[in-house]
Each structure stands twice: as C-alpha cells, then as structure tokens.
Design an enzyme around this catalytic site. Structure first.
Site, short mmCIF file in Angstrom:
data_model
loop_
_atom_site.label_atom_id
_atom_site.label_comp_id
_atom_site.label_asym_id
_atom_site.label_seq_id
_atom_site.Cartn_x
_atom_site.Cartn_y
_atom_site.Cartn_z
N ASN A 11 0.88 -1.17 0.00
CA ASN A 11 0.00 0.00 0.00
C ASN A 11 0.92 1.22 0.00
O ASN A 11 1.37 1.68 1.04
CB ASN A 11 -0.89 -0.06 1.25
CG ASN A 11 -1.82 1.13 1.37
OD1 ASN A 11 -1.68 2.13 0.66
ND2 ASN A 11 -2.78 1.04 2.28
N ARG A 93 -2.29 -1.75 -3.77
CA ARG A 93 -3.37 -0.76 -3.74
C ARG A 93 -3.07 0.25 -4.83
O ARG A 93 -1.98 0.82 -4.87
CB ARG A 93 -3.40 -0.06 -2.39
CG ARG A 93 -4.43 1.07 -2.34
CD ARG A 93 -4.34 1.86 -1.05
NE ARG A 93 -5.37 2.89 -1.01
CZ ARG A 93 -5.23 4.03 -0.36
NH1 ARG A 93 -4.13 4.30 0.32
NH2 ARG A 93 -6.20 4.92 -0.36
N HIS A 182 -10.92 5.17 -1.36
CA HIS A 182 -10.98 4.33 -0.16
C HIS A 182 -12.00 3.20 -0.32
O HIS A 182 -12.53 2.67 0.65
CB HIS A 182 -11.39 5.14 1.10
CG HIS A 182 -10.42 6.20 1.52
ND1 HIS A 182 -10.84 7.47 1.87
CD2 HIS A 182 -9.08 6.19 1.64
CE1 HIS A 182 -9.79 8.20 2.21
NE2 HIS A 182 -8.69 7.44 2.07
N GLY A 214 -6.38 10.84 4.96
CA GLY A 214 -7.43 11.11 3.98
C GLY A 214 -8.74 10.64 4.60
O GLY A 214 -8.72 9.70 5.39
N ARG A 243 -5.97 18.11 3.69
CA ARG A 243 -6.79 18.53 2.53
C ARG A 243 -8.06 19.25 2.99
O ARG A 243 -8.65 18.87 4.00
CB ARG A 243 -7.20 17.30 1.71
CG ARG A 243 -6.02 16.62 1.02
CD ARG A 243 -6.41 15.30 0.37
NE ARG A 243 -5.54 14.23 0.83
CZ ARG A 243 -5.78 12.93 0.71
NH1 ARG A 243 -6.87 12.52 0.09
NH2 ARG A 243 -4.93 12.04 1.18
N ARG A 286 -4.74 13.20 17.79
CA ARG A 286 -4.27 13.07 19.19
C ARG A 286 -3.73 14.39 19.69
O ARG A 286 -4.03 14.82 20.81
CB ARG A 286 -3.16 12.02 19.29
CG ARG A 286 -3.64 10.60 19.21
CD ARG A 286 -2.51 9.64 18.95
NE ARG A 286 -2.07 9.78 17.56
CZ ARG A 286 -1.43 8.83 16.87
NH1 ARG A 286 -1.12 7.70 17.46
NH2 ARG A 286 -1.10 9.01 15.62
N ASN A 336 -10.21 5.44 16.76
CA ASN A 336 -9.56 5.82 18.02
C ASN A 336 -10.09 7.06 18.71
O ASN A 336 -9.91 7.21 19.91
CB ASN A 336 -8.06 6.02 17.78
CG ASN A 336 -7.38 4.73 17.36
OD1 ASN A 336 -7.34 3.78 18.12
ND2 ASN A 336 -6.89 4.71 16.13
N GLU A 386 -7.59 -2.79 4.99
CA GLU A 386 -7.42 -2.70 3.54
C GLU A 386 -6.46 -3.77 3.04
O GLU A 386 -6.68 -4.34 1.97
CB GLU A 386 -6.90 -1.30 3.17
CG GLU A 386 -7.95 -0.20 3.32
CD GLU A 386 -7.35 1.20 3.31
OE1 GLU A 386 -6.70 1.56 4.33
OE2 GLU A 386 -7.51 1.92 2.32
#
Ligand SMILES: Nc1ncnc2c1ncn2[C@@H]1O[C@H](COP(=O)(O)OP(=O)(O)O)[C@@H](O)[C@H]1O
Ligand SMILES: CC(=O)OP(=O)(O)O
Ligand SMILES: [Mg+2]
Length: 400
Positions: A11, A93, A182, A214, A243, A286, A336, A386
């Site tokens: 990936n 990916r 995604h 993303g 973004r 976080r 999370n 993924e």
C-alpha cells in the site's frame, strides 16, 4: 491454480509504504511493516515478523524504489524473501482506476499505461503506486502483480450521484465525474458491519465514515455504494489531515486572479496545507485533542469545523439512503477518537442516532457497537483492514 499460498500486499502512499505478507490459508500475517518519510534524510522502516521482534531502521531512502528494496531485504532476513516459491502474487493498492477498472486486475504494460494516464487526477497517490508495481515486478518478474483499485467499489454509484452539474460535453470530453476513493475500506467495513449486526450485507444500509489522514464517507445500500464524498480526485468532501475537502470552486479562481497564486501553488495549498493542518498547524487528532484539553482555541475551532462537515455528510447520506441500519466509524481517527464520534452524532437523536458514552470510551481493536441498547440505528466502530481485503481479492484472482 497455484499451490503457493502467500500474498504480499503493498500500500504505497505519497511518502510511505505499508506492507503485509499474509498466508491465505487462514489470512494470518507472517510480517507487517511500514516505511515512513520516504524522500527525506530520516526515512524510517519498522518491520515486525509474526513471532514478534520488531525491528526499526532509520536511513535515507530517496524514493519508493529504495524503500521497497529495503522492505524486500527485511523479508529476506526473516526467511520470507520475495524469491520464495510460496509467494502466489503481489497485491498493490492503486488509488485511481478511472471508469475502466471495476475489478482487481492483473497488471500488464497496458494496465500500467492506463494507471499512468490517471496520474493528473491522483497526483499524490498513483505515481507511488506505479513505482511500487515496477519495483515489485523487477524483483519477481515471473509473479502476477495484481492492482486493487480504490475507485472500484464506487463504480456502482448511479449517474445522478456520480455526475457534476457542469456542461455535459466538457465533462465527458475530460472524463470529469465523481469516482470516489478508499473503496476497498468502504467495501470491507460495510460488510463487517453487517456481520456485526448478524445480517446479510444485501439487507443492510450503512453509512461508512473512513476517517484517516485522507477521509471519506459513503452511503452503502444492500452492499452497493450509492454515494461517496470524494470526487474526481481525493480532495472533495470531508475535512482531512491536510486537505480542505469541499470548498466553493470559485476559491481557486479568486486565489489565481486576486492572490496571484499559480495553479500548482493552489493545488499544493488545498491538498497539503489545508484541512486540520491548515486550520491549526497539526494534522494528528491526538495532538489536536491534547491542545483542546489545554484550552487552545485554534485547535478547538479546527475540531469543530472537522466535526461539523462530518455531521453534514451523515445527514446527507441519511437522506440518500432513506433507511439507515448502521453508521460505522473506521480508520485512524474513526477507530480511536471517541470525541469525534460523540460530537459527529450529537443532537441527531431524532434520526435514531446516539452514542452511549461508556461504550464509546472502550478501546479495542475489535468491531463493536457504541449505540445505546435498543437504538433504532446501530452505531459501530469497525476497524478497517485494507491489506487483508487486497490480499483476498488478489489471491482469489490468481487462484481462479
Ligand atoms: N489514538 C488516536 N487518537 C486519535 N486519533 C488517532 C489515534 N491514532 C491515530 N489517530 C489519527 O489517525 C490518523 C491516521 O489514520 P490512518 O487511517 O492510519 O491514516 P492513513 O492510512 O491515511 O495514513 C492520524 O493522523 C491521527 O489523526
Ligand atoms: C485516496 C486517499 O485519500 O488515500 P489516503 O487516505 O491513503 O491518502
Ligand atoms: Mg489510509
């Protein structure tokens, strides 16, 4: 048919590579790892074989090719090298597959040329994916390289969701439409959500919120995507780490005409210096929560803007689906950040949406419900995978 049972998944992101070597007899992981900060002097590789014994190396890696060669060396050191006869295929990916690639595809020169043609609409992602494929091919020219496209799951979107309201001839001439990204994650998470509810995916309507660096939302009706928040490129939709997500397109004309910025500068502004990092200087949720706890106003506003956009998409996709069985949070932030989940659904009780504070506070790597008992709509945290999904699709293609 092949007797080899292992699949290596790559990936490749703009400045990172995540990888996993899986045994497809049971989906177990033989090694997992990550290379970060590719192109910088402080590139870092973290490699963990199945038995434990995490290894970390910091060494400059100029590009993705150097990074993948370093990954191959780590695997070889564990006796899991790319020369192994047990390796059935390498799964990649690939972010943008345009309209053509609706299924996992064995990479040929012609496929690679098409992925290359799509670079302008996935400038942060497709170039890295191409280098990943080329390098893997050079290391094992005899092995099938399989591309699994982020856009594939979204090709079921109806035309009224996929088309922009711009002049049809111009749009068609330049293939301007909403593709969505995604998709591997939205597909996997919507299925896992149905499983968590003990129901068949064909019976459930799910809003999937993939919130990583993303971020994108999707409306999935009976296992098929009917709308998603990313568009021609992965810039549209939700507020992301760097973004902007949705802005009035006239912002770009204004920056060009009035602020005198070049198109490349505007591209860089909206893709790399906007979103959470543009709003408050940090893109890691976080750190933003830590700053909010210290009373930082800019971090608070960035969080509020992020959550407000998310809530708007939940409402929009509720309307698109008509009946919603579940809302599923996934990826780094979704899995999370309990405060994001709580704030995104706050005040939506009239829609049957609520989060139980105690369940929401639980930390776990397992799929779980966080809605109160008896809620009309299930709210769930469903970790995405993924790499496993790419490995399954890759193995099933080369094994049939
Ligand atoms: N414990 C945590 N609490 C809050 N946010 C977290 C936590 N761990 C990760 N994140 C968020 O998840 C993001 C990374 O998500 P991830 O899905 O790994 O992104 P990507 O695959 O796009 O690199 C981080 O930038 C951070 O904002
Ligand atoms: C398509 C996309 O945005 O991918 P990522 O989240 O990996 O940057
Ligand atoms: Mg991701």
């Amino acid at each position: 048919m092949t007797s080899a049972t292992r699949v290596l998944v790559l990936n490749s992101g703009s400045s990172s590579v995540k990888y996993q070597l899986l045994d497809m007899r049971d989906g177990s992981r033989l090694a997992v790892g990550l290379v970060e900060r590719i192109g910088e002097s402080t590139s870092r590789l973290v490699h963990t074989p199945a038995g434990g014994g995490r290894r970390e190396r910091t060494a400059p890696m100029a590009g993705h090719e150097a990074a993948l060669r370093a990954v191959a060396a780590e695997l070889t050191a564990d006796g899991l090298g790319l020369d192994s006869p047990d390796l059935a295929a390498i799964g990649h990916r690939v972010v943008h597959g345009g309209l053509r690639f609706t299924e996992p595809t064995v990479v040929t020169d012609e496929v690679l040329a098409e992925v290359e043609r799509l670079v302008p609409v996935a400038p942060l992602h497709n170039p890295a994916n191409i280098v990943g494929i080329r390098t893997a091919r050079a290391l094992r020219p005899d092995l099938p390289q399989v591309a699994v496209f982020d856009t594939a799951f979204h090709t079921t979107m109806p035309e009224h969701a996929a088309r922009y309201a711009i002049d049809t001839e111009t749009a068609d001439a330049h293939r301007i439409r909403r593709y969505g990204f995604h998709g591997t994650s939205h597909a996997y998470v919507s299925r896992e959500t149905a499983r968590l509810l003990g129901r068949d995916p064909s019976e459930v309507n799910v809003i999937v919120l993939h919130l990583g660096n993303g971020a994108s939302a999707s409306a999935v009706a009976g296992g098929r995507c009917v709308d998603t928040s990313m568009g021609l490129t992965p810039l549209e939709g939700l507020v992301m780490g760097t973004r902007s997500g949705d802005v009035d397109p006239a912002v770009t004309f204004h920056l060009r005409r009035v602020a005198g910025m070049s198109v490349d500068e505007i591209d860089e502004l909206l893709n790399k210096r906007s979103g959470l990092v543009g709003l408050c200087g940090d893109n890691d949720m976080r750190e933003i929560r830590r700053r909010i706890d210290e009373g930082d106003e800019r971090a608070r506003l960035a969080f509020d803007i992020y959550v407000h956009r998310l809530k708007k998409y939940v409402g929009a996709y509720y309307a698109v689906l008509g009946r919603v069985d579940a809302v599923a949070f996934t990826a780094g932030v979704g899995e999370n950040a309990a405060p994001v989940r709580e704030a995104a659904l706050e005040g939506l009780e009239q829609l049957g949406l609520a989060v139980d504070p105690e369940l929401n506070a639980v930390r776990s790597g397992e799929p779980r419900l966080i809605s109160p008992a008896g809620a009309r709509v299930a709210v769930a945290v469903v970790p995405t995978d993924e790499e496993l999904e790419i490995a399954r699709q890759t193995y099933s293609l080369v094994n049939n």
